[in-house]
Design an enzyme around this catalytic site. Structure first.
Site, PDB file in Angstrom:
ATOM      1  N   GLU A 236       7.007   1.260  -6.999  1.00  0.00           N
ATOM      2  CA  GLU A 236       6.399   1.789  -8.218  1.00  0.00           C
ATOM      3  C   GLU A 236       6.841   3.218  -8.488  1.00  0.00           C
ATOM      4  O   GLU A 236       6.847   3.673  -9.624  1.00  0.00           O
ATOM      5  CB  GLU A 236       4.864   1.740  -8.103  1.00  0.00           C
ATOM      6  N   GLU A 369      -3.180  15.119  -7.334  1.00  0.00           N
ATOM      7  CA  GLU A 369      -3.825  15.602  -6.106  1.00  0.00           C
ATOM      8  C   GLU A 369      -3.390  14.766  -4.903  1.00  0.00           C
ATOM      9  O   GLU A 369      -3.101  15.307  -3.833  1.00  0.00           O
ATOM     10  CB  GLU A 369      -5.349  15.553  -6.261  1.00  0.00           C
TER      11      GLU A 369
END
Lengths: 399, 372
Positions: A236, A369
């Site tokens: 991905e 994050e």
């Protein structure tokens, strides 16, 4: 065969394909099927599964040869999840029957795929997923699936889905997951549009209620789905290394054009910010170019994991500046009508859309994050944070 | 040139020869200019280690990288010089490399003729026998070079970098460019107390000094621009080296240092700051390499590549050095720890050859993004 195959040989095969199926007189699907059968779909795949067992680097040779002859392509943007995620996973973990059944219509684009991974309670912490798959006690060996998935792009047009579900709640969360292929037309699969801040429904929620999946559509061993999912997720990651981006090739070009064409909009504060972003966009472009050159030279670096972070922040800051620069026009929005686009189109829409849609860039495909943690731990070798969910049974974790 | 076209497709990687050069420079610096030695030398009366300079300049042949072989140099390019400078940045060793082997050398290269005085001086610089510096304030940006040609050989120029190490000053005046021997009559070099201890500054006072005229005002302006452009472009590689050292040391330290019964590097707030810094360093490398490559190719794109690199890398080096001090905690504030040397170098570098803001102005002009 694989040991001797070279550029000349794949070029010859491409020409043979074109001669036997002239694009001008062959239907789109028929041509793509013939291309798959000739092993020219993805040359690095095995013979019989759309490939030639050839080096991956020969694919551009085939693509260029066929494109020059005006051959149709399989619209890779529309079938991106199938091509980028389902296919490598099926190739890596599927049975022979599964590979034979799924890869050809997937590549041709006849069957669209979606990915049933994320859940309302399991986004970045994907392994916390709660969708259950329980073996039916009727002796069929079928699995019965109940749960809810979210952020599923293409679910409304998909024929198949890759699905991860919990098959054993009594073991730690990473170990009790299995990987399935789900038929999106089966009873119990309900797809609902999920409207986003742009007003569009690019994604879906998928509700699974008593969906029966035969055991023959499991990928990999029971309880080993997390390992299978790693293959999917690795594929991905945004792949850079294709085309060169020209200077001002991204969103900064749109803003720079407005700046040049509409002097009345200029202020000193906007000028200062525009130049800072212009420089950062140019440096991001050069960083991508350097990564591309590293890949071509066969020395891939870890820089790729940082590129998504850089582009997400830049897209957000540039599109925010653009709305401000436009002033009165920035107060307007093209259309709030619920639409169901099949593709994300940053350039074809207005500034307000770009501003809102780019907010997703730091969330989709791994939040910024989480990516920063990955860079810190895997690239810089900083210690992982202490965690208390590794050895506890999934059913005992707080949710 | 427009913003949309690119005159030169850059090579942003390091070649094998460049990596070999890097290893040679790095091991020399590890040997002669580790942190305690740099700290000791800046506190002595002789900030420059002559043996180090001899080994670097003539032993490795670094001083003549930019000079063609027929003029007594190595016939290499800005790409190789950038690698040397990256390593010098990583060690913050005091050495008049950027000022003499790059800026002064480029000025002379622009003026060299078959029998002129520039050629002889150039050969001396390339061999490492002589050190020359351009007598302009260290903050002068390439875009300001034409304005720098003022005055006569009777004046004071302050903030001249590495003048204390120079044998020759290249002095721009209203009448052209002069080569003035620092040992000659009427030449004074007064050391200043500089923020950056590893790159000494001085005030140069000329009163009734004599020199050799190297060029008239017109060609002198072009030569000075060329020198400052190369200086600013390769300074980006120094800033990359500074930033890399700061990141590497900060990662190493925070992995070892324990507080609250954990390595401090395991705290997410610190990890994110270091990951962000890594991303900046990776980007600074692409920008710095692009500038070095554009200079090496003599590309018409070079002024933009240099301005982009300076506008970006200055900030990265300062950010990295500031994070280095902060994430080292109390020890980062001590004189014994070398972090302050890097902070001082980074901050001084952010002014040298034009601030980031000055270079953004240059970008605006080059890509036609006019101010209101």
């Amino acid at each position: 065969m694989s040991a001797t195959i070279d550029a000349q040989q794949v070029r010859r095969l491409a020409r043979e394909l074109l001669a036997a199926h002239p694009p001008a007189t062959t239907g789109r699907t028929a041509f793509l099927e013939a291309r798959f059968d000739a092993g020219l779909a993805w040359v690095h795949y095995p013979v019989g599964l759309g490939g030639l067992d050839a080096p991956r680097s020969l694919q551009p040779v085939v693509d260029a040869e066929l494109a020059a002859a005006g051959a149709p392509d399989n619209d890779p943007r529309r079938i991106g999840i199938g091509l980028g995620m389902a296919a490598p996973t099926i190739l890596g973990f599927g049975t022979d029957e599964q590979k034979k059944r799924f890869l050809r219509p997937l590549w041709v684009g006849e069957e669209v795929w979606c990915q049933l991974f994320s859940e309302p309670g399991a986004g970045s912490d994907l392994a916390a997923l709660a969708t259950r798959a329980v073996r039916d006690e009727d002796g069929s060996g079928d699995w019965v699936v109940d749960g809810q998935k979210v952020w599923t792009s293409s679910a409304h047009v998909a024929r198949w889905a890759i699905l991860i579900a919990r098959t054993d709640p009594d073991v730690p969360k990473h170990r009790g997951i299995s990987y399935f292929i789900c038929d999106m037309t089966d009873p119990g699969v309900e797809v609902r549009p999920l409207r986003q801040i742009t007003g569009e429904a690019e994604f879906n929620e998928v509700f699974l209620t008593g969906v029966r999946i035969p055991d023959s559509r499991r990928l990999g061993p029971v309880g080993d789905g997390w390992k299978v999912a790693q293959t999917t997720l690795m594929n991905e990651r945004v792949s850079i290394g294709g085309a060169r981006i020209p200077r001002e090739g991204g969103m900064i070009g749109t803003v720079a054009k407005t700046w040049r064409e509409q002097p009345a909009l200029r202020t000193h504060d906007l000028h200062r910010r525009l130049l800072t972003l212009w420089v950062e966009a140019e440096v991001a472009r050069l960083t991508g170019e350097r990564l591309r050159q590293q890949l071509v030279a066969g020395q891939p670096g870890p820089e790729g994991s940082g590129m998504k972070l850089a582009f997400a922040r830049l897209n957000q800051e540039i599109s925010g500046l653009e709305v401000e620069l436009l002033g009165d026009e920035g107060l307007l929005y093209s259309d709030w009508t619920l639409r169901r686009p099949e593709l994300v189109d940053f350039t074809g829409r207005d500034a307000g859309y770009r501003y809102l849609r780019s907010k997703g860039n730091s969330i989709e495909g791994g939040t910024s994050e989480v990516l920063l943690n990955i860079v810190a731990e895997r690239v810089l070798g900083l210690p992982v944070e202490p965690r208390n969910d590794k050895d506890a049974a999934w059913k005992d974790l707080a949710r | 040139m427009t913003a949309q076209t690119e005159a030169h497709a850059p090579d942003l990687l390091y070649s094998e020869a460049e990596e070999d050069l890097r290893s040679a420079v790095r091991s020399l610096l590890a040997d002669r200019a580790d942190a305690p030695k740099v700290l000791a030398s800046i506190e002595s009366d002789t900030p420059y280690d002559q043996r180090l300079w001899d080994s670097l300049a003539s032993g490795i042949g670094a001083a003549g990288l930019l000079v063609p072989e027929k003029l007594g140099g190595q016939g290499a390019s800005h790409r190789e010089a950038a690698v040397v400078i990256e390593e010098l940045g990583r060690s913050v060793a005091p050495a008049p490399y950027l000022t003499s082997s790059v800026v002064a050398t480029e000025v002379l290269l622009a003026l060299v003729t078959d029998d002129g005085p520039a050629g002889e001086l150039l050969a001396g610089l390339a061999a490492g026998r002589k050190v020359a510096v351009l007598a302009l304030p260290f903050a002068t940006a390439p875009a300001d070079s034409a304005r720098a040609l003022t005055g006569t050989l009777d004046r004071t120029v302050t903030g001249v970098a590495d003048a204390v190490a120079a044998d020759v000053l290249l002095v721009p005046t209203g009448e052209g460019l002069y080569a003035v021997e620092t040992g000659g009559d009427g030449v004074g070099v007064q050391p200043l107390v500089a923020l950056d201890l590893t790159r000494p500054l001085a005030a140069v006072t000329l009163s009734g000094a004599t020199g050799t005229r190297l060029a008239e005002a017109g060609p002198a302006a072009a030569a000075v621009t060329r020198g400052l452009l190369a200086g600013a472009g390769l300074l980006a590689s120094e800033q990359l080296g500074v930033a890399e050292w700061c990141l590497t040391e900060t990662v190493r330290y925070t992995r070892e240092r324990h507080q609250f019964n954990r390595p401090v590097g395991s705290f997410q707030s610190l990890k994110h700051r270091m990951a962000q810094l890594w991303l900046e360093v990776v980007s600074a490398r692409a920008a710095a390499r692009n500038a070095a490559d554009a200079l090496a190719a003599g590309s018409p794109d070079a002024p933009l590549a240099v301005a982009v690199a300076q506008a970006y890398c200055s900030t990265v080096a300062v950010h990295a050095a500031e994070e280095c001090v902060q994430l080292h905690g109390g020890i980062g504030m001590t004189w014994e720890h070398p972090a302050h040397l890097y902070l001082k170098r980074a901050k001084a570098d952010s002014i040298a050859y034009g601030s980031a803001g000055r270079h953004r102005d240059a970008v605006a002009e080059l890509v036609e993004l006019e101010a209101p």
